[in-house]
Design a protein around this motif. Structure first.
Motif, PDB file in Angstrom:
ATOM      1  N   MET A 208       0.813  -1.215   0.000  1.00 23.21           N
ATOM      2  CA  MET A 208       0.000   0.000   0.000  1.00 23.21           C
ATOM      3  C   MET A 208       0.848   1.268   0.000  1.00 23.21           C
ATOM      4  O   MET A 208       0.366   2.325  -0.324  1.00 23.21           O
ATOM      5  CB  MET A 208      -0.929   0.004   1.205  1.00 23.21           C
ATOM      6  CG  MET A 208      -2.124  -0.899   1.004  1.00 23.21           C
ATOM      7  SD  MET A 208      -3.079  -0.987   2.504  1.00 23.21           S
ATOM      8  CE  MET A 208      -4.389  -2.085   1.974  1.00 23.21           C
ATOM      9  N   PRO A 212       0.920   3.462  -6.692  1.00 29.36           N
ATOM     10  CA  PRO A 212      -0.302   2.775  -7.078  1.00 29.36           C
ATOM     11  C   PRO A 212      -0.035   1.932  -8.321  1.00 29.36           C
ATOM     12  O   PRO A 212       0.621   2.382  -9.250  1.00 29.36           O
ATOM     13  CB  PRO A 212      -1.285   3.904  -7.407  1.00 29.36           C
ATOM     14  CG  PRO A 212      -0.671   5.145  -6.911  1.00 29.36           C
ATOM     15  CD  PRO A 212       0.767   4.913  -6.649  1.00 29.36           C
ATOM     16  N   CYS A 273      -5.408   4.634 -10.466  1.00 31.93           N
ATOM     17  CA  CYS A 273      -5.786   5.896  -9.816  1.00 31.93           C
ATOM     18  C   CYS A 273      -7.252   5.955  -9.423  1.00 31.93           C
ATOM     19  O   CYS A 273      -7.630   6.792  -8.614  1.00 31.93           O
ATOM     20  CB  CYS A 273      -5.439   7.079 -10.719  1.00 31.93           C
ATOM     21  SG  CYS A 273      -6.483   7.206 -12.177  1.00 31.93           S
ATOM     22  N   THR A 275      -9.836   6.869 -11.195  1.00 31.82           N
ATOM     23  CA  THR A 275     -10.629   7.924 -11.826  1.00 31.82           C
ATOM     24  C   THR A 275     -11.777   7.371 -12.679  1.00 31.82           C
ATOM     25  O   THR A 275     -12.828   7.985 -12.780  1.00 31.82           O
ATOM     26  CB  THR A 275      -9.694   8.811 -12.678  1.00 31.82           C
ATOM     27  OG1 THR A 275      -8.634   9.265 -11.852  1.00 31.82           O
ATOM     28  CG2 THR A 275     -10.417  10.010 -13.242  1.00 31.82           C
ATOM     29  N   GLU A 277     -13.775   5.003 -12.217  1.00 36.02           N
ATOM     30  CA  GLU A 277     -14.771   4.259 -11.446  1.00 36.02           C
ATOM     31  C   GLU A 277     -16.156   4.370 -12.105  1.00 36.02           C
ATOM     32  O   GLU A 277     -16.620   5.451 -12.427  1.00 36.02           O
ATOM     33  CB  GLU A 277     -14.817   4.880 -10.050  1.00 36.02           C
ATOM     34  CG  GLU A 277     -15.863   4.296  -9.157  1.00 36.02           C
ATOM     35  CD  GLU A 277     -15.959   5.047  -7.828  1.00 36.02           C
ATOM     36  OE1 GLU A 277     -14.930   5.612  -7.382  1.00 36.02           O
ATOM     37  OE2 GLU A 277     -17.058   5.083  -7.262  1.00 36.02           O
ATOM     38  N   VAL A 291      -6.895  -0.462  -6.754  1.00 36.96           N
ATOM     39  CA  VAL A 291      -7.443   0.672  -6.017  1.00 36.96           C
ATOM     40  C   VAL A 291      -8.568   0.277  -5.072  1.00 36.96           C
ATOM     41  O   VAL A 291      -8.601   0.705  -3.927  1.00 36.96           O
ATOM     42  CB  VAL A 291      -7.979   1.730  -7.012  1.00 36.96           C
ATOM     43  CG1 VAL A 291      -8.603   2.889  -6.260  1.00 36.96           C
ATOM     44  CG2 VAL A 291      -6.870   2.210  -7.923  1.00 36.96           C
ATOM     45  N   LEU A 292      -9.494  -0.523  -5.556  1.00 35.21           N
ATOM     46  CA  LEU A 292     -10.682  -0.801  -4.754  1.00 35.21           C
ATOM     47  C   LEU A 292     -10.322  -1.641  -3.530  1.00 35.21           C
ATOM     48  O   LEU A 292      -9.510  -2.565  -3.612  1.00 35.21           O
ATOM     49  CB  LEU A 292     -11.722  -1.545  -5.592  1.00 35.21           C
ATOM     50  CG  LEU A 292     -12.319  -0.771  -6.764  1.00 35.21           C
ATOM     51  CD1 LEU A 292     -13.403  -1.603  -7.453  1.00 35.21           C
ATOM     52  CD2 LEU A 292     -12.893   0.551  -6.319  1.00 35.21           C
ATOM     53  N   THR A 293     -10.956  -1.299  -2.430  1.00 36.30           N
ATOM     54  CA  THR A 293     -10.740  -2.098  -1.227  1.00 36.30           C
ATOM     55  C   THR A 293     -11.599  -3.352  -1.318  1.00 36.30           C
ATOM     56  O   THR A 293     -12.498  -3.449  -2.145  1.00 36.30           O
ATOM     57  CB  THR A 293     -11.184  -1.317   0.021  1.00 36.30           C
ATOM     58  OG1 THR A 293     -12.584  -1.029  -0.126  1.00 36.30           O
ATOM     59  CG2 THR A 293     -10.422  -0.014   0.173  1.00 36.30           C
ATOM     60  N   ASP A 296     -15.182  -2.495  -1.114  1.00 35.83           N
ATOM     61  CA  ASP A 296     -15.746  -2.023  -2.381  1.00 35.83           C
ATOM     62  C   ASP A 296     -16.077  -3.212  -3.278  1.00 35.83           C
ATOM     63  O   ASP A 296     -17.107  -3.254  -3.941  1.00 35.83           O
ATOM     64  CB  ASP A 296     -14.737  -1.128  -3.127  1.00 35.83           C
ATOM     65  CG  ASP A 296     -14.570   0.235  -2.472  1.00 35.83           C
ATOM     66  OD1 ASP A 296     -15.564   0.764  -1.959  1.00 35.83           O
ATOM     67  OD2 ASP A 296     -13.442   0.764  -2.491  1.00 35.83           O
ATOM     68  N   ILE A 302     -19.271  -1.052  -7.963  1.00 33.59           N
ATOM     69  CA  ILE A 302     -18.442  -0.244  -8.857  1.00 33.59           C
ATOM     70  C   ILE A 302     -17.292  -1.065  -9.410  1.00 33.59           C
ATOM     71  O   ILE A 302     -16.891  -2.074  -8.838  1.00 33.59           O
ATOM     72  CB  ILE A 302     -17.854   0.996  -8.132  1.00 33.59           C
ATOM     73  CG1 ILE A 302     -17.191   0.571  -6.823  1.00 33.59           C
ATOM     74  CG2 ILE A 302     -18.893   2.044  -7.915  1.00 33.59           C
ATOM     75  CD1 ILE A 302     -16.349   1.655  -6.199  1.00 33.59           C
TER      76      ILE A 302
ATOM     77  N   ARG B  99       0.563   4.089   3.680  1.00 34.74           N
ATOM     78  CA  ARG B  99      -0.222   2.914   4.060  1.00 34.74           C
ATOM     79  C   ARG B  99      -1.354   3.302   4.997  1.00 34.74           C
ATOM     80  O   ARG B  99      -2.442   2.756   4.945  1.00 34.74           O
ATOM     81  CB  ARG B  99       0.673   1.896   4.781  1.00 34.74           C
ATOM     82  CG  ARG B  99       1.182   0.806   3.881  1.00 34.74           C
ATOM     83  CD  ARG B  99       2.176  -0.067   4.623  1.00 34.74           C
ATOM     84  NE  ARG B  99       1.526  -1.057   5.478  1.00 34.74           N
ATOM     85  CZ  ARG B  99       2.218  -1.924   6.227  1.00 34.74           C
ATOM     86  NH1 ARG B  99       3.532  -1.911   6.219  1.00 34.74           N
ATOM     87  NH2 ARG B  99       1.590  -2.797   6.960  1.00 34.74           N
ATOM     88  N   THR B 102      -4.342   4.645   3.062  1.00 29.91           N
ATOM     89  CA  THR B 102      -5.094   3.736   2.205  1.00 29.91           C
ATOM     90  C   THR B 102      -6.325   3.254   2.957  1.00 29.91           C
ATOM     91  O   THR B 102      -6.231   2.822   4.090  1.00 29.91           O
ATOM     92  CB  THR B 102      -4.219   2.528   1.809  1.00 29.91           C
ATOM     93  OG1 THR B 102      -2.970   3.030   1.348  1.00 29.91           O
ATOM     94  CG2 THR B 102      -4.869   1.725   0.704  1.00 29.91           C
TER      95      THR B 102
END
Lengths: 321, 399
Positions: A208, A212, A273, A275, A277, A291-293, A296, A302, B99, B102
Motif C-alpha cells: 500500500m 499505485p 488511480c 478515476t 470508477e 485501487v478498490l478495497t 468495495d 463499482i 499505508r 489507504t
C-alpha cells in the motif's frame, strides 16, 4: 468473435512427473498434433476434470514452445475434487482443455520482483523467462514449507542462480519476511505475486505504500459464478446510452466504450488511480485494479473499466454509462 | 553503453518574476523550446518542462527524491520551517504514512461525500443565479471548498479562517524566499499554530477523515506525530488547490461559450470539462525535487544534490504530448495522463475528493446558468507555484 468461453480443445496427457511432495506436473499436447495458440506469461488454461468440474491451472512451460503446455498441480485433500482428479491422470489420457487465456498479464517495466508462495510459482516461471530474455532487473522470492514441497525450486536455482532466485523454505529459515522484502518501494519496479490468499493479503497490505499499480496478484479463487475462464469476449450494455458493445480479448472496456463515442473519465488507464470508477447495474466484474478495497469489491457496485473485465461466466455487464 | 550528454541550455529568465507568475504560459513555451531540461541561472536549479521528462521525474522517486523538500533549499541540510510532510518524505517514512491513508480516502469513502457535498453547492449556485453578475472566485470558488472540505476532515469551526493563509504559506514556500514568500509568512506562526491545533485528536470530530487517520494510531500503524502531520497535509493541500481548480475551470469556461452550451446539453460531461481545465490551467504549476545520485535526463547530466524545478503546467501543455492545439481548451480532448495531480508515488491522495467538489459545483451551476461570460479582466493571483485568480468577474444569463 475470436473465441467463446465454451470453446474447448481435445488434448492428451503426454507426460506426468512428480515434481515435489504433493505436486504433479502434466505436459499436454493437442490430440490433433497441432500447435497451441500463442500465449503470454501469466496465462492459464481451463481443465475439464470430469463430473462437470472445470479448474484453472497456470501454464509453467515456455511460451516459446507451442507444441506442448505444462501445468503444475498441487494436491489439495480438502478441495472439491479438482486436484484429486488431476492427480489421478496417467500419461496417454485424453483431456479436454481450453486455449490459454491470460488474467495475469505482465506489464512492461524496468524491474520486477516476483513473489511465489508454494504452487503459486507456476505462472511466474514464464515471467522469469521473459524478464531474463528482455534483460530486466529481476528477483524471485519463493517461499514454501520445505524444499521438498517446492516445485521447480531446484531447476530455477540451477538455471538463474541464487542471486536471482531466493528460496525461503520455512523449515530451514522461517517464513518469508515480507516486511523486509517490501519495506522499500523501488521506482519502476512491478511486483508480481501468486500464492495462497493469506500470503497475497499480506503482500497487498505491505504494497500500500508502493506507487499505485505496482502490485499484481493472481488468486485462484473462483468467482461466485465459477465455471469457465474470464478473458473471453463479453458484452457491456450502456444503460444511459442505450447501446451494447462487445469487448474483445485485446481491448479494455474503456477502449471499447470510447470507440462507440461514449466518454469515461480516466487518468492512468492502468487500474492505478481510480478515476474511471463506474457504477455496475448488473453483472459480475472481475476486478483487476489496484485501487478498490475488499469492501468495495464485496459491495459489487463499482468497477474500474480501464482494466477490469466481466467475471468468468458473466456474458454481460450492464454499466451506468 | 555510453550515454551521450550535453550541457543544459542556460536560461537567464526567472520563472518567479512577477510577469512570469502572472502570465506563465509565454515563458513556459520558451522553456520547452529551450529543451527538455534547462539550467536556470536565477534559481540555480534545473528546469524540466517536457511531458516525457516531467513524467520520468515524477515516477522515478528513487532518483528524484522528495525528502530534500519541494522548495529550492535542500531541507536535509538546512532544516525547513516545519516538520516535513508526507509530500516531503521518501520511503520508508513515506511508505508508513501512505499505508495509513489507504482505505481512509478510498472510492467508497469519497462516494459517500456526494450527499453532504451537494446541498451547499445547490444553495450557493441558487443564490448566484439570482444575480446577473458575480465574482466567480470570491463568491463561489473560495466559498464552496471552505464550506464542505473542513467538515469532511472534521475540524472545529474555530480557526478555519487560518486555512487559506496557511495554504498560501505552504505552497509559496515551494518557491524562493522572495517578497511573495515573505508576505505569505507575515503572520506565519499564528496560522501554523492554529492549523496544528486543529490536527490534534481532541479537536477533531469523530467521523471525519481526521478521526479516521487518528484511528491508525490506535491500530499501531503510525505515531501520534505522523497522524498530526497527515491531517495537516490534508488541510494544507486540500483547500487552496481545490479553490484554484474551481476558479480556473470557470475562467476557462467563461472564455469558451460553445463548451458551456455543450455542457448544458450534457451535464454528465462536467467532469471531463474539469479534467481538461485542470490540464490547461493546472492549479499546482511547479515544485522542486532533489537529485539523489548523478543521473542523465533528456540527455543532460544532473549532479547529485541538484535541485530540479518540475513544471507540471508546462508538461500539461507540451505539444508533443497534447498536439498542436495544446494551448486550447477542447472539451472533446481526452486529457487522461495529465500531471495536474502529479503521478506515481506522490500522486495526490485527495484527488478524488477534489474532483468530486469541482464536478458538483460545476454541475449545479450548469443547472441554473444558461450562459456565462467574462465581465472584465480576471485578476491573476501573484503566487510562487499555484496558478489561479484573485478575482474573476462574470456575467451570467440564468435559466
Amino acid at each position: 468473435m475470436t473465441a467463446s468461453a465454451g470453446a474447448t480443445i481435445d488434448a492428451v496427457v503426454d507426460q506426468v512427473d512428480i515434481v515435489a511432495d504433493q505436486v504433479v506436473s502434466l505436459v499436454l499436447r493437442r490430440a490433433d498434433g497441432q500447435q497451441f495458440q500463442p500465449w503470454q506469461p501469466g496465462a492459464h488454461i481451463d481443465v475439464h476434470v470430469g463430473d462437470g468440474l472445470v479448474r484453472q491451472y497456470s501454464l509453467c512451460s515456455s511460451p516459446e514452445e507451442l507444441d506442448h503446455l505444462r501445468i503444475g498441480v498441487l494436491h489439495v485433500p480438502d478441495s472439491r475434487g479438482g486436484s484429486k482428479a488431476v492427480h489421478a491422470l496417467l500419461a496417454g489420457t485424453p483431456l479436454t482443455i481450453s486455449e490459454p487465456r491470460n488474467n495475469f498479464p505482465m506489464r512492461e517495466s524496468r524491474r520486477y520482483l516476483f513473489i511465489a508462495g508454494g504452487i503459486g510459482i507456476t505462472p511466474l516461471i514464464p515471467m522469469l523467462e521473459a524478464a531474463e530474455a528482455a534483460g530486466k532487473e529481476w528477483t524471485l522470492i519463493y517461499g514454501g514449507r520445505s524444499r521438498n514441497t517446492m516445485a521447480f525450486a531446484q531447476q530455477l536455482e540451477d538455471r538463474y542462480g541464487p542471486d536471482r532466485i531466493r528460496i525461503i523454505a520455512e523449515d530451514e529459515m522461517g517464513r518469508l519476511n515480507l516486511d523486509q522484502i517490501l519495506a522499500m518501494p523501488r521506482a519502476h519496479m512491478l511486483v508480481y505475486a501468486c500464492g495462497p490468499g493469506g500470503l497475497l493479503g499480506a503482500v497487498e497490505e505491505r504494497c500500500m505504500g508502493w506507487p499505485p499499480g505496482a502490485l499484481h496478484t493472481e488468486r485462484f479463487v473462483a468467482s461466485t459464478l465459477g465455471a469457465a475462464a474470464a478473458n473471453a469476449p463479453f458484452e457491456v450494455e450502456l444503460a444511459r446510452t442505450g447501446t451494447t458493445v462487445t469487448v474483445p480479448n485485446d481491448k479494455t472496456i474503456l477502449e471499447a466504450v470510447e470507440e462507440v463515442g461514449v466518454r469515461v473519465l480516466s487518468s492512468c488507464r492502468g487500474g492505478l488511480c481510480g478515476t474511471c470508477e463506474t457504477q455496475i447495474i448488473s453483472g459480475e466484474p472481475e476486478h483487476r485494479d489496484a485501487v478498490l478495497t475488499q469492501e468495495d469489491r464485496d459491495a459489487g457496485e463499482i468497477m474500474l473499466v480501464c482494466v477490469s473485465r466481466a467475471a468468468a461466466g458473466c456474458p454481460r455487464l450492464v454499466l451506468d454509462l | 553503453m555510453t550515454v551521450i550528454t550535453h550541457d543544459a541550455n542556460v536560461l537567464g529568465e526567472d520563472p518567479f518574476d512577477t510577469a512570469n507568475l502572472l502570465d506563465p504560459y509565454p515563458f513556459l513555451g520558451r522553456l520547452r523550446d529551450a529543451g527538455a531540461v534547462s539550467y536556470l541561472e536565477s534559481t540555480g536549479s534545473y528546469a524540466v518542462a517536457g511531458y516525457q521528462e516531467v513524467y520520468e521525474v515524477l515516477t522515478d522517486f528513487e532518483t528524484y527524491i522528495s525528502s530534500g523538500g519541494l522548495g529550492p533549499r535542500d531541507i536535509r541540510k538546512d532544516s525547513g520551517w516545519r516538520p516535513p510532510s508526507i509530500l516531503e518524505s521518501d520511503p520508508p517514512i513515506h511508505t508508513v504514512m501512505r499505508r495509513a491513508l489507504t482505505g481512509v480516502i478510498s472510492p467508497g469513502t469519497v462516494r459517500a461525500l456526494r450527499e453532504p457535498f451537494t446541498p451547499p453547492a445547490v444553495e450557493l449556485t441558487e443564490q448566484l443565479a439570482l444575480r446577473q453578475r458575480f465574482d466567480a472566485i470570491t463568491d463561489l470558488a473560495e466559498k464552496y471548498p471552505l464550506r464542505v472540505f473542513p467538515d469532511a476532515v472534521g475540524i472545529p469551526d474555530v480557526g478555519r479562517e487560518h486555512l487559506l493563509p496557511y495554504g498560501n504559506m505552504v505552497f509559496n514556500a515551494f518557491g524562493p524566499e522572495n517578497y511573495i514568500f515573505k508576505q505569505a509568512f507575515a503572520q506565519g506562526d499564528e496560522h501554523a499554530a492554529a492549523v496544528m491545533r486543529n490536527c490534534q485528536r481532541e479537536n477533531l470530530d469523530d467521523t471525519g477523515f481526521g478521526a479516521q487517520i487518528w484511528k491508525r494510531v490506535e491500530d499501531g500503524l503510525i505515531s501520534e506525530q505522523q497522524a498530526t502531520l497527515l491531517v495537516r497535509a490534508l488541510l494544507s493541500a486540500g483547500v487552496d488547490t481545490t479553490i484554484f481548480g474551481i476558479g480556473n475551470t470557470l475562467s476557462v469556461l467563461a472564455r469558451y461559450p460553445e463548451a458551456w452550451a455543450q455542457l448544458r446539453g450534457n451535464p454528465k460531461m462536467a467532469k471531463f470539462a474539469v479534467d481538461e481545465a485542470l490540464r490547461l490551467e493546472s492549479p499546482f504549476q511547479k515544485f522542486h525535487r532533489t537529485v539523489a545520485l548523478d543521473t542523465v535526463l533528456g540527455g543532460v547530466h544532473l549532479p547529485a544534490g541538484a535541485k530540479v524545478l518540475v513544471f507540471l503546467g508546462a508538461a500539461n501543455r507540451d505539444p508533443r504530448k497534447w498536439g498542436e492545439n495544446a494551448d486550447d481548451f477542447d472539451l472533446n480532448r481526452n486529457a487522461s495522463g495529465h500531471v495536474a495531480f502529479g503521478m506515481g508515488l506522490h500522486q495526490c491522495v485527495g484527488q478524488p475528493i477534489a474532483r468530486l467538489e469541482m464536478e458538483i459545483v460545476l454541475q449545479q451551476l450548469l443547472q441554473r446558468v444558461a450562459a456565462i461570460e467574462p465581465d472584465g479582466a480576471p485578476v491573476p493571483i501573484l503566487h510562487n507555484v499555484l496558478r489561479g485568480f484573485e478575482s474573476l468577474p462574470v456575467r451570467i444569463t440564468a435559466g
